[in-house]
Design an enzyme around this catalytic site. Sequence first.
Site, short mmCIF file in Angstrom:
data_model
loop_
_atom_site.label_atom_id
_atom_site.label_comp_id
_atom_site.label_asym_id
_atom_site.label_seq_id
_atom_site.Cartn_x
_atom_site.Cartn_y
_atom_site.Cartn_z
N TYR A 282 0.74 -1.10 -0.13
CA TYR A 282 -0.31 -0.05 -0.10
C TYR A 282 0.95 1.44 -0.03
O TYR A 282 0.54 2.29 -0.58
CB TYR A 282 -0.89 -0.02 1.06
CG TYR A 282 -1.96 -1.02 1.39
CD1 TYR A 282 -2.86 -1.34 0.41
CD2 TYR A 282 -1.91 -1.94 2.56
CE1 TYR A 282 -3.76 -2.30 0.80
CE2 TYR A 282 -2.68 -2.94 2.66
CZ TYR A 282 -3.69 -2.74 1.75
OH TYR A 282 -4.69 -3.93 1.96
N THR A 318 -2.63 -6.61 -6.90
CA THR A 318 -2.69 -5.42 -5.70
C THR A 318 -3.10 -5.78 -4.53
O THR A 318 -3.55 -6.66 -4.24
CB THR A 318 -3.71 -4.05 -6.16
OG1 THR A 318 -5.00 -4.48 -5.90
CG2 THR A 318 -3.69 -3.76 -7.64
N ASP A 319 -2.53 -4.94 -3.47
CA ASP A 319 -3.12 -5.36 -1.90
C ASP A 319 -4.49 -5.05 -2.10
O ASP A 319 -4.83 -4.25 -3.02
CB ASP A 319 -2.21 -4.66 -1.13
CG ASP A 319 -2.01 -5.21 0.36
OD1 ASP A 319 -3.04 -6.12 0.46
OD2 ASP A 319 -0.96 -5.24 0.78
N TRP A 320 -5.21 -5.54 -0.91
CA TRP A 320 -6.43 -5.38 -0.79
C TRP A 320 -7.13 -3.81 -0.45
O TRP A 320 -6.59 -3.24 0.35
CB TRP A 320 -7.12 -6.23 0.27
CG TRP A 320 -7.44 -7.62 -0.06
CD1 TRP A 320 -8.53 -8.53 0.18
CD2 TRP A 320 -6.56 -8.62 -1.01
NE1 TRP A 320 -8.53 -9.68 -0.74
CE2 TRP A 320 -7.32 -9.75 -1.20
CE3 TRP A 320 -5.60 -8.40 -1.78
CZ2 TRP A 320 -6.85 -10.87 -1.89
CZ3 TRP A 320 -5.22 -9.67 -2.41
CH2 TRP A 320 -6.16 -10.67 -2.76
#
Length: 602
Positions: A282, A318-320
């Site tokens: 992030y 991607t991260d969440w």
Amino acid sequence: MTQTSADSARNTFRGGATAPYEDPSLPVAERVEDLLGRMTLEEKAGLLFQTIAVMGEDGKLIEDAAESPMGTPTVRDMVEARRMNHFNLMGGADPTQIAAWHNKVQEIALGTRLGIPVTISTDPRHHFTDNPGTAMLAGGFSQFPETCGLAAIGDEKLVRDFADIMRREYLAVGIRVALHPQIDLATEPRWARINATFGENAELTGRMVAAYIEGAQGGELGPDSVATMTKHFPGGGPQKDGTDPHFADGREQVYPGDNFAYHLEPFKKALAAGTSQMMPYYGMPVGTDLEEVAFGFNKGVITGLLREELGFDGIVCTDWGLISDAEIFGTAYPARAWGVEHLTEPERVQKVIEAGCDQFGGEACPDLVIALVRDGKVSEERIDVSVRRLLREKFVLGLFENPFVDVEAADAIVGTPESLELGLVAQARSVTLLKNGTDAPVLPLAQGTKVYVEGVDAELAAAYGTVVAAPEDADVAILRTRTPWDPANGPFEAFFHSGSLAFGEAELARILELCGKVPTVVDIYLERPAVIPEIAEASAALVANYGAADGPLLDVLFGRRTPEGRLPFQLPRSMADVEAQRSDVPSDGTDAVYEFGHGLSY
């Protein structure tokens, strides 16, 4: 439904017809192109999203979104209406129930127009952390120390064996993608996610991750593999002030030591080992030559560095939660669109795609991709590039041939006596002996020693020593504690232990008082480095663990096993020293209580 019935089940769902993409005798590339040519834009867009799926009680499907504790749509809605077929399983401790749930999800997927099987992923499930944002408590799975503990042992064969057990247990319940290993370098001592790393040293982490990927994926990715989504590229350790970028106040990643390249080293080892997937973090880089936007939006990082310079052509997810605001445990949280908060949701999606990512983690909005393509802002050819990567992995993993698992076999495969024992042995091996007496060794304790215990199961301790009710009656006290943290401001933040590493005045006084009454063995769970100069001085013996049950710890304290752990990070002397350290530089303390690599033995 059993594994052996997979082919007949697929034929039943597919009406007996076999398209070229369903023919296992054809090359994977040919099957990919055949299936890609049959897909609508809506089906392609659905493939680009992976979000949380929550299992109902007893392995049941949740059919009403209102019943989901995370507020996510139902799996049926996401598969049938949104054409999604990648999910991150949250919850579920019973292997048989997970396997049954998995098969029900696959039945829904096989009932769709093209019958593309679902890929299930998970955060780590084989350790001690229980944080819905990062990891699940082991439950029915074999339990090992956190990866920091594996690094403390430093045994590549053990890491390979651990990852192989993880692989077999995941396969048994239908999990095909590990959202790990996490190979960020723990150079900022205050960061909340240190326990899931391999510590602060790039060389040690590189050795560990290569063994980990080999154990999970095998020599090459195939039907018996669990694909690894290595994270968090290009290294999420140097967080400003140690705050975590799950939250807005932790969005900045800083490099005061100009040490960006050091954090990249383990990822090069992961790429050389053949990791199938990568996840950017992030954080947004501050004070570098890179665009100051979160790594998932960062074309210089994803395309320029990962794709072009390092040559990675696998899946980047991607991260969440980068796109949409969300409600977590009843509290509203903004999208983690750090550096691009001003962009609309469609604009964020476009920037992620243009950065070079293939998949959106924690999102369920394929309509945004569809609209971008139809508005001419993103070409369908660009979408096809990512779809090919995602389809290829499904074929390589054998999901089209064997979408189901054997529910009856799952319980026998997961948590076998042999793997449980190996986990207990690893917990004991990872225990790090920091101090053992001043004039003479205190450990190991003799069988039958009169012990006073705090934080230890007294009934279990009675199998090792004579447990007494008061410290004054004991020969030795055994006290278990853990790295301190500051109270959190919200329900989700509470799972991320951050802030000061020093014990509060009252707790420190209590520990030192006990040490003054009786020779005390202090054990500290180092989920982050702790500031412990007074405890190190006052204790009779001092040990550290990175996730260890009482039994393995007592095995070490009473000499049934030998401590093998070596600190995977430096232990600082004061918070002032921590605050003065450069966040991107390992072992940057000036007067550490214990240095990286410290550890005694018997």
